[in-house]
Scaffold this motif. Structure first.
Motif: not given
Length: 158
Positions: A116-120
């Motif tokens: 989720x933290x790497x979503x972008x």
């Protein structure tokens, strides 16, 4: 949540685009991250068919099992993942445009907490991969390579 939708106009009839994109043996020719794909049952491809696939994405080997959730030839097909690190679904929509086809590919994924933290970044990379795959699809179909067997087409595209 990641949502990406891309459309490409391909100068080939809807039936031809449908036949090529739904021939699983030809999927590795145009899907740039696809390494391996195999159907898990012996039935004709349809709603409920399960597929195991392996992709290389961001240097990782990702294995997923997905199933077909909708199949309305030659207009619409949809799939959803059953296993793998990301829960996702996608669809192909084919629409006639003159003598060609507007091919729309959409993907929606729900990231696990780990990703989720790497979503972008993952969204941008997914979009780039989809753009490359759509370009390959257009090139193959418009060049006439679609009628070749997968090994011949792979050798020709090199």
């Amino acid at each position: 949540m990641i949502t990406v939708e891309l459309a490409e106009t391909i100068d080939r009839p809807v039936e031809e685009v449908w036949a090529f994109t739904h021939d699983l043996s030809k999927s590795p020719l145009w899907q740039t991250t696809l390494v391996e794909l195999r159907q898990l049952d012996d039935e004709p491809f349809g709603v409920g068919t399960r597929i195991s696939e392996t992709r290389r994405f961001l240097g990782l080997k990702i294995e997923t099992v997905w199933e077909c959730t909708a199949l309305e030839p030659p207009r619409l097909s949809s799939i959803r993942s059953l296993s793998g690190p990301v829960r996702w679904g996608g669809s192909y929509i084919l629409e006639p445009v003159g003598e060609g086809t507007r091919f729309t590919l959409s993907i929606e994924g729900e990231m696990s907490a780990y990703f989720r933290v790497t979503e972008p970044v993952l969204k941008r990379m997914t979009k780039r991969e989809m753009e490359a795959s759509m370009g390959h699809l257009k090139d193959i179909l418009e060049s006439g390579l679609a009628s070749l067997e997968p090994a011949e087409a792979s050798a020709a595209t090199g």
